[in-house]
Design an enzyme around this catalytic site. Structure first.
Site: not given
Lengths: 124, 380
Positions: A36, A105
């Site tokens: 992913c 992130c």
């Protein structure tokens, strides 16, 4: 979708100062999977409950690399307890914001730190 | 800093010759092509001359070409226009899994309006499965829409065979030829094409102008109501400078250009594949002259893109890693690429202005960047 990265993200992406490995690390945090997107490995050197050094290896986009590099700077010289209090929002703010699709992130970086600390505590 | 533009599938530099012929149509010959006075007639003559140029390029009649606002508009008119025109005859549309969003999203929208859509699979080399296409046809099928050349991996589809299948079954055949126009020969008569979409800005023409080939006697439900322009198929004052520029762009592309670009493309592919952990996406045969799509193992495409941009080289990721879902490209998925490889994919697209020196600089830059990024990657 198009977006623009902040100068701070680009600066860290271009010249990460904490990239690399630590020999015989006190703790290692491994997060993400290639399927992913990003993969992050975080290495800690801990002395007297203080994080003396942090390094990262990351396979990912500019935001993932920038968050990895920044996290290392922020975690350095903090006690384990202080380091556990680092939040993703703090990282995002420090980078001057990131585009919405890249917010995850920052979570990846915080997760990597938590995993590395967990690993350190297990080994202790 | 050196500047190397290798994103010519996104858009191109407008050719100098094109800008030159357009200019008078802004400053002096600015008449409305629908008007009877000499200003209008001057514009009309230029528009009709341009129509001939586009028609000749694909072996069509001038009255079979209408000008539109671009590729997306042409696709909308072709697909929706056919679907709504023929809805009493049938409600089934066949397209492929790796069409441009300008076709896929139209089909999805029609899917919500009572139409049935079949998305034909793509093989690992980047070609539409023709057996599946044939087997998908029912007595409700009114339209087949298959792109001529894919925008991400450059594979050129066998539209001759698809045209035959459609002709045998009396089905409208639309092809999105935006990437292939003036790069790959098209003969609408020989290939039994009913509708074909074109765009100027992919071939050194201006943005905002496209065309649709509509085979004689084909009826489409009009998508833009208004005046009677473009044989009453597309309302709106003609974009005269755009039309003139479009035709000029088509005129100035030569076979020699295509040969040179192909040679450069092969050089770039061969040199990039010398880097360890790389693979070319899509067949090298039957491939657009200017497309190079390479997957780099254990590197993120976006990081390659930004690093190349720092070196003055413009490329693009094939992977839509910017989307909130972090889904990789539907095209790369359709050819069976693993998600991890799709994430590390870069598309380089050349033009007739690309030089060998620019390619050498690019190859050198890519080598350094891959080495650096793999150096900080935990997966080696």
């Amino acid at each position: 979708m198009s977006f623009k990265y902040s100068d701070e993200v680009l600066k860290r992406f271009r010249n990460p100062v904490n990239a690399g490995k630590i020999e015989n690390p006190g703790g290692v945090g491994v997060v993400g999977n290639r399927n992913c997107g990003d993969v992050m490995h975080l290495y800690l050197k801990v002395e007297n409950n203080v994080i003396k050094d942090v390094k990262f290896e990351t396979l990912g986009c500019a935001a993932a690399l920038a968050f990895s590099d920044l996290l290392c700077d922020i975690a350095k010289n903090k006690t384990i307890e202080q380091a556990l209090k680092i939040t993703k929002d703090e990282l995002v703010k420090e980078l001057g914001g990131v585009p919405a699709p890249k917010l995850h992130c920052s979570l990846l970086a915080v997760d990597a730190l938590h995993k590395a600390i967990e690993d350190f505590q297990k080994k202790k | 800093m050196k500047k190397v533009y290798l994103d010519n599938a996104a858009t191109t530099q407008v050719a100098k010759e094109v800008v030159e012929v357009m200019q008078p149509y802004f400053l002096e010959k600015y008449g409305n092509a629908s008007c009877l006075h000499s200003w209008g007639q001057e514009a009309r003559d230029a528009v009709e001359q341009s129509r001939k140029v586009i028609a000749e390029k694909i072996n069509a009649e001038p009255e079979e070409i209408i000008f539109t606002g671009g590729g997306s508009e042409s696709n909308n008119l072709a697909i929706k226009g056919t679907a709504f025109q023929l809805k009493d005859k049938g409600n089934h549309i066949i397209t492929s899994e790796f069409e441009h969003p300008a076709v896929l999203n139209i089909c999805k929208a029609l899917g919500k309006k009572g139409f049935e859509v079949t998305y034909v699979a793509i093989d690992k080399n980047g070609f539409v499965n023709l057996e599946q296409l044939k087997n998908s046809i029912t007595n409700k099928t009114v339209l087949v829409s298959i792109m001529h050349a894919n925008n991400e991996i450059g594979t050129i589809q066998n539209i001759n065979e698809i045209g035959n299948i459609c002709k045998e079954n009396n089905i409208v055949f639309h092809t999105d030829a935006v990437q292939s126009f003036a790069k790959v020969p098209i003969d609408v008569k020989k290939e039994n094409i009913t509708l074909a979409s074109f765009s100027a800005h992919k071939l050194h023409g201006p943005k905002g102008i496209g065309a649709l080939y509509i085979k004689k006697a084909t009826k489409l439900k009009k998508q833009i109501d208004g005046g009677h322009q473009e044989f009453n198929q597309r309302s709106g004052t003609e974009n005269v400078p755009g039309i003139i520029g479009f035709a000029k762009a088509v005129e100035v592309i030569t076979e020699k250009n295509i040969e040179n670009i192909t040679e450069f493309r092969n050089y770039l592919i061969n040199e990039l594949l010398k880097i360890k952990g790389t693979a070319l996406n899509g067949s090298q045969d039957n491939r657009l002259c200017n497309n190079v799509s390479i997957s780099f193992k254990n590197v993120e495409g976006e990081s390659i893109l930004l690093s190349l941009d720092d070196k003055g080289v413009a490329v693009t990721t094939s992977s839509a890693c910017t989307s909130s879902k972090l889904e990789s490209s539907h095209v790369l998925k359709a050819i069976g690429l693993k998600s991890e490889d799709a994430h590390g994919t870069i598309r380089f697209t050349l033009s007739k202005y690309t030089t060998k020196e620019e390619l050498d600089y690019t190859i050198e830059s890519v080598r350094g960047i891959i080495k650096k990024l793999r150096g900080i990657s935990p997966l080696k």
